[in-house]
Design an enzyme around this catalytic site. Structure first.
Site, mmCIF file in Angstrom:
data_model
loop_
_atom_site.group_PDB
_atom_site.id
_atom_site.type_symbol
_atom_site.label_atom_id
_atom_site.label_comp_id
_atom_site.label_asym_id
_atom_site.label_seq_id
_atom_site.Cartn_x
_atom_site.Cartn_y
_atom_site.Cartn_z
ATOM 1 N N LYS A 1 0.843 -1.213 0.000
ATOM 2 C CA LYS A 1 0.000 0.000 0.000
ATOM 3 C C LYS A 1 0.872 1.256 0.000
ATOM 4 C CE LYS A 1 -1.649 1.648 4.008
ATOM 5 N NZ LYS A 1 -1.370 3.060 4.336
ATOM 6 N N ASN A 2 1.875 1.285 0.878
ATOM 7 C CA ASN A 2 2.651 2.526 1.041
ATOM 8 C C ASN A 2 3.657 2.755 -0.070
ATOM 9 O OD1 ASN A 2 1.132 3.061 3.230
ATOM 10 N ND2 ASN A 2 2.685 2.523 4.748
ATOM 11 N N CYS B 1 -4.781 12.806 12.153
ATOM 12 C CA CYS B 1 -5.548 11.554 12.093
ATOM 13 C C CYS B 1 -5.448 10.925 13.478
ATOM 14 C CB CYS B 1 -4.979 10.622 11.021
ATOM 15 S SG CYS B 1 -3.466 9.811 11.525
ATOM 16 N N ARG C 1 0.234 14.792 12.567
ATOM 17 C CA ARG C 1 0.744 14.539 11.207
ATOM 18 C C ARG C 1 0.995 15.846 10.434
ATOM 19 N NH1 ARG C 1 -0.979 9.255 9.845
ATOM 20 N NH2 ARG C 1 0.601 9.233 8.248
ATOM 21 N N ASP D 1 4.739 0.847 11.803
ATOM 22 C CA ASP D 1 3.513 0.202 11.323
ATOM 23 C C ASP D 1 3.399 -1.248 11.777
ATOM 24 O OD1 ASP D 1 3.452 1.900 8.099
ATOM 25 O OD2 ASP D 1 2.987 2.551 10.124
ATOM 26 N N ARG E 1 -8.609 -0.250 4.318
ATOM 27 C CA ARG E 1 -7.691 0.744 3.736
ATOM 28 C C ARG E 1 -6.331 0.128 3.455
ATOM 29 N NH1 ARG E 1 -7.708 6.459 6.487
ATOM 30 N NH2 ARG E 1 -6.378 6.656 4.666
HETATM 31 C C1 EPZ Z 1 4.283 7.118 6.106
HETATM 32 O O1 EPZ Z 1 3.545 8.161 6.699
HETATM 33 C C2 EPZ Z 1 3.342 5.925 6.032
HETATM 34 N N1 EPZ Z 1 2.194 6.254 5.186
HETATM 35 C C3 EPZ Z 1 2.866 5.557 7.439
HETATM 36 O O2 EPZ Z 1 2.062 4.388 7.325
HETATM 37 C C4 EPZ Z 1 4.098 5.233 8.285
HETATM 38 O O3 EPZ Z 1 3.685 4.965 9.614
HETATM 39 C C5 EPZ Z 1 5.064 6.426 8.277
HETATM 40 O O4 EPZ Z 1 5.417 6.767 6.924
HETATM 41 C C6 EPZ Z 1 6.354 6.135 9.042
HETATM 42 O O5 EPZ Z 1 6.985 5.029 8.465
HETATM 43 C C7 EPZ Z 1 2.335 6.179 3.837
HETATM 44 O O6 EPZ Z 1 3.395 5.871 3.324
HETATM 45 C C8 EPZ Z 1 1.106 6.494 3.031
HETATM 46 P P1 EPZ Z 1 6.463 10.428 8.196
HETATM 47 P P2 EPZ Z 1 4.154 9.671 6.708
HETATM 48 O O7 EPZ Z 1 6.402 11.691 7.424
HETATM 49 O O8 EPZ Z 1 4.935 9.902 5.485
HETATM 50 C C9 EPZ Z 1 6.593 13.742 11.575
HETATM 51 C C10 EPZ Z 1 0.196 3.019 7.702
HETATM 52 O O9 EPZ Z 1 -0.278 2.506 8.735
HETATM 53 N N2 EPZ Z 1 6.481 14.720 10.471
HETATM 54 O O10 EPZ Z 1 7.624 9.515 7.989
HETATM 55 O O11 EPZ Z 1 3.045 10.606 7.033
HETATM 56 C C11 EPZ Z 1 5.333 12.917 11.739
HETATM 57 O O12 EPZ Z 1 4.376 13.593 12.538
HETATM 58 C C12 EPZ Z 1 0.677 4.458 7.718
HETATM 59 O O13 EPZ Z 1 0.335 2.420 6.612
HETATM 60 C C13 EPZ Z 1 6.637 16.077 10.739
HETATM 61 O O14 EPZ Z 1 6.845 16.482 11.879
HETATM 62 O O15 EPZ Z 1 5.130 9.585 7.960
HETATM 63 C C14 EPZ Z 1 5.865 11.678 12.411
HETATM 64 O O16 EPZ Z 1 5.991 11.926 13.801
HETATM 65 C C15 EPZ Z 1 0.460 5.120 9.074
HETATM 66 N N3 EPZ Z 1 6.539 16.964 9.713
HETATM 67 C C16 EPZ Z 1 7.254 11.511 11.796
HETATM 68 O O17 EPZ Z 1 7.591 12.782 11.241
HETATM 69 C C17 EPZ Z 1 6.319 16.546 8.417
HETATM 70 O O18 EPZ Z 1 6.278 17.395 7.509
HETATM 71 C C18 EPZ Z 1 7.323 10.483 10.676
HETATM 72 O O19 EPZ Z 1 6.306 10.792 9.751
HETATM 73 C C19 EPZ Z 1 6.170 15.161 8.167
HETATM 74 C C20 EPZ Z 1 6.267 14.269 9.203
#
Ligand code: EPZ
Length: 427
Positions: free
Chosen positions: A22-23, A123, A128, A313, A405
């Protein structure tokens, strides 16, 4: 709303096909915006989020067609073509349903020189933010404005110049947006402390297949030499390492013996290590991975981290498995601030879990009891299913849309493995 009824106690056995990730799919789909030629993605999982993304791309004038999917097949082939963009606006009512929509920001900016995308909002697992997405695009020369709940990005005449950005923290999505913006920039761009997840490698592999020039693939230091245009490509989505890990936890907690067909061990080393530390047998077999347990599970200490660390995850699913370990496990969630919503529901099933901030202590219990439980987010929902498979008696997991999802036809897959599961609608 659908729910799933599980009668626990069956040891899972047999072979289950692992679907496309998915990701990975959610970052490969928007690559179609980067060229006017057709992009064909194979092994796309049948998931609500993929349908949602397809609908969003259609809003921009992208044509999409599904080929060769028999009802009994897992996965689909989708051909996408953005011959001409008719819009560069991602509206609130679509983005709020699927926060991965933010991944159209970089490619729209690269292709059309502008993009207006609703802020995705938070969410269940955290607020996020997308500040790092915006900072990376600004570093590449984009002008960013925030107004009325939308982010509006625009490139100087002639396109993004490109630039250099070092991420203060690792962000998968921000790395993906930055990559998709940089590939058509006028100059060269660099990213430091970039995410290294296998899904990022999949994205880079597709972009290179489309003619992009990227160095450092698989590392946290990426160099992207912008090119004038990209061409179409056909690409196979990587197998879903989180889905594979989820079924592995289900096999472990039920004392089962399964084969995950198509699983790629090299993508999931940290999960495999966690399972082995808990006493689970995990061994590569032809075309996949065998996971077996005699049901005696050892407690472990785990902490989530960016790749190659343990995937956040996988935290909820491993926690469910460890509810039946012989002792107390300690889990630390370092990525998201609110990713323990499965804990109260697991405790209602007889688990004994204490949380304090980012740390959860899972005291092993002798058994779990079936119960009616509520799904709250994608991975938490799977942890409740995993617990229900081992619990005594019947469990009902409500709000299955969370599961749909991210898990392709999960009740059929669990039935393939001998679980007593039934999906019923309309509760
Ligand atoms: C991706 O989300 C995945 N989703 C998530 O999977 C996964 O948990 C996550 O990466 C971490 O591996 C998809 O790929 C669609 P991040 P993403 O940006 O990109 C902070 C699932 O269950 N952050 O790596 O949104 C954020 O709040 C989902 O399949 C900022 O502060 O995750 C978090 O604490 C859930 N500012 C950390 O970084 C930003 O601009 C990591 O988030 C972006 C992120």
């Amino acid at each position: 709303m659908d729910k799933i009824i599980i009668r626990g106690g069956n040891r899972l056995s047999g072979t289950v096909p692992v679907s496309g990730a998915k990701n990975a799919a959610l970052t490969l789909l928007p690559c179609a915006l980067l060229t006017d030629e057709p992009v064909t993605l194979r092994n796309l999982p049948r998931l609500a989020d993929i349908d949602g993304f397809q609908h969003l791309l259609n809003q921009f004038g992208v044509s999409t067609s599904i080929a060769g999917a028999r009802p009994e097949d897992f996965g689909r082939v989708m051909t996408l073509q953005a011959t001409r963009l008719t819009s560069t606006v991602a509206p609130y009512d679509l983005v709020r349903k699927m926060r991965a929509s933010i991944l159209v920001l970089g490619p729209l900016l690269a292709r059309a020189g502008e993009a207006t995308v609703s802020l995705p909002g938070g969410c269940a697992i955290g607020n996020r933010p997308i500040d790092l997405h915006l900072k990376a695009l600004e570093a590449f020369g984009a002008q960013i404005e925030l107004a009325a709940g939308y982010v509006r990005a625009s490139a100087p005449d002639g396109g993004l110049p490109g630039g250099d950005y070092s991420f203060p923290i690792v962000s998968v999505g921000a790395t993906e947006n930055a990559l998709m913006a940089a590939v058509l920039a006028r100059g060269t761009s660099t990213l430091h402390n970039a995410a290294r997840e296998p899904e990022i490698v999949d994205l880079c592999n597709l972009l290179v297949a489309m003619g992009a020039q990227i160095e450092g693939i698989g590392t946290s230091d990426l160099t992207i030499h912008g090119v004038n245009r990209l061409h179409g490509a056909t690409y196979m989505v990587m197998p879903d390492r989180i889905e594979a890990g989820s079924y592995a936890c289900a096999a472990a907690i039920t004392g089962g013996d399964i084969t995950l067909a198509g699983a790629r061990a090299e993508d999931m080393a940290a999960t495999i290590q966690a399972l082995r530390d808990a006493g689970v047998l995990v061994e590569p077999v032809r075309g996949g991975l065998r996971v077996a347990s005699d049901g005696a599970l050892r407690p472990v200490t785990l902490s989530t981290a960016p790749y190659p660390g343990l995937a956040t995850d996988m935290q909820a699913q491993l926690m469910a498995m460890l509810c039946l370990a012989n002792g107390s496990s300690v889990l630390t969630e370092t990525i998201f601030e609110n990713r323990y919503m499965h804990v109260p529901e697991l405790n209602r099933m007889g688990a004994h879990i204490e949380t304090k901030g980012r740390t959860a202590i899972v005291h092993g219990v002798r058994k779990l009891n079936g119960a009616e439980v509520m799904a709250t987010d994608l991975r938490a929902s799977m942890s409740l299913v995993i617990a229900g498979l081992a619990a005594e008696g019947e469990s009902q997991v409500h709000r299955l849309y969370h599961l749909d999802r991210g898990y392709e036809r999960l009740e059929e897959k669990f039935a393939l493995l001998g679980a007593d599961v039934e999906r019923v609608g309309g509760d």
